[in-house]
Structures are given as C-alpha cells and as structure tokens.
Design an enzyme around this catalytic site. Structure first.
Site, PDB file in Angstrom:
ATOM      1  N   SER A  82       0.859  -1.181   0.000  1.00 41.60           N
ATOM      2  CA  SER A  82       0.000   0.000   0.000  1.00 41.60           C
ATOM      3  C   SER A  82       0.906   1.246   0.000  1.00 41.60           C
ATOM      4  O   SER A  82       1.810   1.329  -0.814  1.00 41.60           O
ATOM      5  CB  SER A  82      -0.956  -0.031   1.192  1.00 41.60           C
ATOM      6  OG  SER A  82      -2.051   0.836   0.992  1.00 41.60           O
ATOM      7  N   ASP A  87      -8.407  -5.398  -6.326  1.00 45.40           N
ATOM      8  CA  ASP A  87      -7.987  -4.282  -5.479  1.00 45.40           C
ATOM      9  C   ASP A  87      -8.232  -2.945  -6.166  1.00 45.40           C
ATOM     10  O   ASP A  87      -7.649  -2.672  -7.221  1.00 45.40           O
ATOM     11  CB  ASP A  87      -6.499  -4.429  -5.144  1.00 45.40           C
ATOM     12  CG  ASP A  87      -6.004  -3.366  -4.183  1.00 45.40           C
ATOM     13  OD1 ASP A  87      -6.840  -2.659  -3.587  1.00 45.40           O
ATOM     14  OD2 ASP A  87      -4.775  -3.257  -4.025  1.00 45.40           O
ATOM     15  N   HIS A 122      -6.130  -6.549  -1.892  1.00 41.41           N
ATOM     16  CA  HIS A 122      -5.100  -5.628  -1.442  1.00 41.41           C
ATOM     17  C   HIS A 122      -4.013  -6.324  -0.622  1.00 41.41           C
ATOM     18  O   HIS A 122      -4.295  -6.907   0.427  1.00 41.41           O
ATOM     19  CB  HIS A 122      -5.767  -4.540  -0.596  1.00 41.41           C
ATOM     20  CG  HIS A 122      -4.933  -3.323  -0.358  1.00 41.41           C
ATOM     21  ND1 HIS A 122      -4.490  -2.510  -1.375  1.00 41.41           N
ATOM     22  CD2 HIS A 122      -4.464  -2.771   0.787  1.00 41.41           C
ATOM     23  CE1 HIS A 122      -3.798  -1.500  -0.863  1.00 41.41           C
ATOM     24  NE2 HIS A 122      -3.760  -1.646   0.438  1.00 41.41           N
TER      25      HIS A 122
END
Length: 528
Positions: free
Chosen positions: A162, A462, A489
C-alpha cells in the site's frame, strides 16, 4: 475505513501469534531474535539550520542472517505503527529465511511511537512527508551498515505494501545506490485528487463471478443504498438509526453522510480485503445481499439485507453501536494529544492534503451537491436535484462521481467533500491541492517512473491497482509486474497458506523468482 484497517492489523497480529505458538519453543526463540531500537533522526533533513530531532523506532531480526555477507531485507513501515511480528511472519520473512537475510523494519516518522510529544500540532506536521521519510530510510541504511559492519557485499532489497509499497518503489528510485531491488505490493504510486475510480472498481469486483460476485449482487447493493437515501430524504432518520444500530439519530446532514460512509465502508472493506480473514468475503457478502431464486431483489428487500449485512459486520467489532457523529469525527481529527498518535487518521489526512489526494468518498470536488439518484437494475436516472453552497470558496467545479452504473453507493455521498477538511484542520487552501498532487507525480514520476528492478504486485480485485503499475515495460531491467486476477489488497504479503488460491501461490513463486534473480545478479556484479 480506519476502523477496518485497524481490524486488519489486529487480525494479522493474531495470526502471527498463532503461527508462532505452533512452533512452541522454536517460536519463542524466534521472538527473542527480534530486537527493538531507536535512532534519533533530524526533524528536517533539508534544513541544516534546524537541529530538532525525533526518536524513530525500528526492529531487527538476525535469526536467519548469514553473517557477514548475507542480504538485507528492509520491510518499510507505512501509515501506522510497526510491530515485532512484522519480522516474524509474512512472505518477506519466508524469503529471508530462504536467502539467509538480515530482517529490518523502520517505523514511518510521526506514526506509532516515532513522534515527539508535540508532533501532532499542525505547525509540526510540516515535517511529515514522504520525502522526509525516504531520507529517514537513507540515514537508517547508514546506521545499520555501521552497526552491523555491512559493506557492498550485502545486497539490500526493500519491501512494502500500500503506501509503504509506494515508498519501497520510491526508495529504489531516489536511492538506487542503497537498495538493489524493490518489491512494491498494491502500491499507489500515482497521486490523484479525485479517486472516484476506487468505487467503480468496488462495483466491478462485486460482479466478479470468480470470487462469488454477480450482477445481481451489485444491483442489490445499489438498490439498498438508494433505499437508505430515500428513507433519509423521507424523514425516516429515527427508523434508520434503530435498524442500523446507530449511537445517534442522523438528523443533521453531516451525520447522515457519516451513516452512508459507514455503510459504504463495509462494502469497500470487504472488497479491498477479500478472503484475507478480516471481514466477510465478496462471496459471503453477496450471499447476504441476494436470494437463491436467480431474480433481482426489490428495494425493500435489498434494504433489509443491508441491515443484516451491517449487523453481521458490527457483531465482529467491539463497538456497542454505530457512531455516526460528524462532530466527533472532526474532534478526533483535531486531537493533537500524543496518546492519539497510534490512531493515524490525523497524520494520514495531512499527507493526503499535502501530497496524495486519494479522495475515495465519491466527492473529490469543491462544491456541495445534493442529488437523489434512483437506480434500477439496468440504468440510473436523476430524480431530484438541487445545489447549494455553504461557502462561495467551495463552489469551484462540479464533478458527479457516483453516477456510473458500476458505483455501488449513493449519489448523496457527493455531499461530503473530503478536501474541505484540509483548510478546516490544517489551514491548507483547497486551491493548492492540485499543485500538491502535480508536484508529487512530478517528483516521483507516477506510474510512468523510469525505475529499474522494481516489482509491482497487484490484485485484480484491489481498487488501488488503478493508481499502481500493472503493465510491465519491455526494456531489459525495467519495471516488472505480477498481476493476480482474483486477489485483493496486499494479499501476496501474507504468510503462505495451503488453502490459498492457486493464482496467489503462483504469484508468490514469481515474486521469489524475481528476488532470487536480483540477488544472483548482485552477486555476479560484485565478482566482476
């Protein structure tokens, strides 16, 4: 989504503890190998006249390291605290064991414990940026190299997911002489003010039959949100509060938006963390939202199913009721006491205002718009519409971001302008936000950055893939990708599991092959 992110972290910590318990004595020995430390970093790396510092937390795990020439695997901290479990479990740890690597993790400045007592004051948040954080990593590299007597024989590979995945890619881009290769999982390297595409990907993922979705599921979610919106406009706020277990009756417009956003978070969180054991999976959500007859559900039934979905979600949390107070949300964001530092929402909001944007709540615009969108299973039309401005400064442009057929949520959410928090919380002009976004993309290169030996890993479900690199570049040694069609994710970062999808197992092997090839290439270069 912060509550969901915290739950993700809690579940990951619990899984790591359970994994260690299976090793009993061996697990406790591994824990003893993880050492915690602090390094005093300059508050401002770019101003030699500023002598201020802050303590930055890190962990080191020497359990697998082949001293003195083994590689170094750096797991970069992101928008939250780090834990010793970051060096005890996960795919990067499995690879470290295989390649006999020294494991490190460094906490991001101003998150977790890496913050001064007055760090959350607005004037001190000026020292919080990704540029400062990358220089922290460079200083940490030097500190570790001196502490462990490392040399050019020790090949550094960085890892992150991320935001920290973006940092991993950027660290390689800005400091290629320090880190040989970088794995960037679900990394949003493209800053974007209006990230309404997030919600459209959520909608498309709900239709993905490979993971239990369907067109019927998306239609039911859309009908449910239209029903909630209709009830609010019809003056049935008290019944809504009762049905969804709210702590307050959403009489105020802002509280109504908080309710909508909380309900949307359940769906967004389910898609973003699908099959990661945090919330329901897409398959489970769609089982709740649809019937078995193969027909589309009516709006009233869809509403009842959304109520059930919310009940299931809240049964997983420890909260007695659903807090939808906008006033409390603002109060929490304005809280500058240090004990609130472990809740990273204020710091991350600041970074979105100064660097990234990432407005995913359907309203990355400067205008307040009230539109009632009525949906059927095949189309969407505007039934009721008016515009009003609370402040002439806000009335700059119009951007309806939830009228696409794939958007699962309510058009009413365009009322909530994320960008208005910037001047309210930090005195940052909304006019300046586009320039901040442009600078970030110019400084790092966005999705077009010309970086070598960076591996971007993304999941097809995602929503953050829209801001990452999903296509490899053909030039030798250029950007490389691993794309996993049916995962979400950062799924690749978790510890391997025998029950995981075949596509995820294959992706892990692809990642391992890239890392192994980098280490082999580095070793060859050092012998030449």
């Amino acid at each position: 989504m912060w509550k969901i992110k915290e739950r993700v972290r809690d579940v990951q910590l619990q899984k790591a503890k359970q994994h260690l318990l299976t090793y009993t004595v061996g697990g406790s020995q591994l824990v003893r190998h993880v050492k915690e430390g602090r390094i005093h970093q300059p508050l401002d790396h770019f101003n030699q006249q500023d002598i201020g510092t802050f303590p930055q937390k890190f962990f080191v795990n020497e359990a697998y390291w082949q001293h003195p020439d083994g590689p170094v695997f750096l797991f970069i901290g992101g928008e939250g605290p780090i834990f010793e479990s970051d060096l005890l479990g996960g795919h990067h740890v499995e690879m470290a064991e295989k390649h006999r690597a020294l494991l490190l993790t460094l906490e991001h400045r101003f998150y977790g414990d890496s913050i001064n007592s007055d760090g959350l004051e607005t004037e001190n948040l000026a020292y919080l940026s990704s540029q400062q954080a990358l220089t922290d990593l460079a200083v940490f590299h030097q500190y570790i190299s001196q502490t462990f007597n490392l040399s050019r024989r020790n090949t550094w590979i960085s890892f992150g997911g991320s935001y920290s995945g973006a940092l991993s890619a950027w660290f390689r881009g800005k400091f290629p002489h320090l880190v040989y290769g970088a794995v960037a999982s679900s990394a949003p390297v493209e800053a974007k003010l209006d990230f309404s595409a997030y919600n459209n990907i959520v909608g498309l993922s709900l239709t993905n039959e490979a993971v239990g979705g369907s067109e019927k599921c998306l239609a039911s979610v859309q009908e449910a949100f239209a029903a909630v919106e209709g009830a609010l406009m019809g003056g049935n706020a008290s019944q809504l509060a009762k049905d969804f277990g709210c702590c307050q009756i959403p009489k105020d417009l802002n509280d109504q938006i908080e309710l909508m956003e909380n309900l949307a978070d359940i769906v967004m969180g389910t898609v973003q963390y699908n099959e990661e054991g945090v919330l329901m999976s897409i398959n489970e959500l769609c089982s709740v939202m649809t019937n078995d007859s193969g027909t589309y559900v009516e709006q009233t039934e869809a509403y009842s199913r959304l109520v059930k979905l919310a009940q299931i979600y809240h049964s997983m949390s420890e909260e007695p009721c659903l807090d939808i107070s906008h006033e409390k949300t603002l109060k929490d964001l304005m809280n500058t006491t240090l004990h609130s530092g472990r809740n990273p929402e204020r710091q991350w909001t600041y970074q979105t205002c100064t660097e990234f944007g990432f407005c995913t709540t359907h309203a990355a615009t400067h205008i307040v718009i009230y539109c009632f969108v009525t949906r059927s299973n095949t189309h969407s039309h505007l039934s009721f519409f008016f515009v009003f401005c609370l402040d002439p400064f806000l009335c700059l442009c119009v951007d309806q971001t939830c009228e696409d057929l794939t958007c699962p949520f309510s058009g009413m959410l365009t009322l909530q302008t994320s960008t208005k928090l910037c001047p309210m919380l930090f005195g940052i002009s909304q006019h300046s936000l586009p320039a901040h976004i442009t600078f970030t993309n110019t400084y790092y290169g966005g999705i077009g950055a010309q970086t070598h030996r960076v591996l971007y890993v993304n999941g097809g479900l995602d929503p953050w893939k829209e801001l990452s690199v999903v296509q490899a570049r053909t030039e030798e040694g250029q950007t490389q990708v691993v794309f996993i069609e049916d995962t979400a994710h950062c799924a690749d970062m978790m510890r391997s599991d025998v029950t995981e999808r075949h596509s995820l197992k294959k992706a892990r092997q692809d990642i391992e092959n890239h890392v192994a090839s980098w280490l082999k290439m580095a070793a060859q270069e050092k012998t030449e």
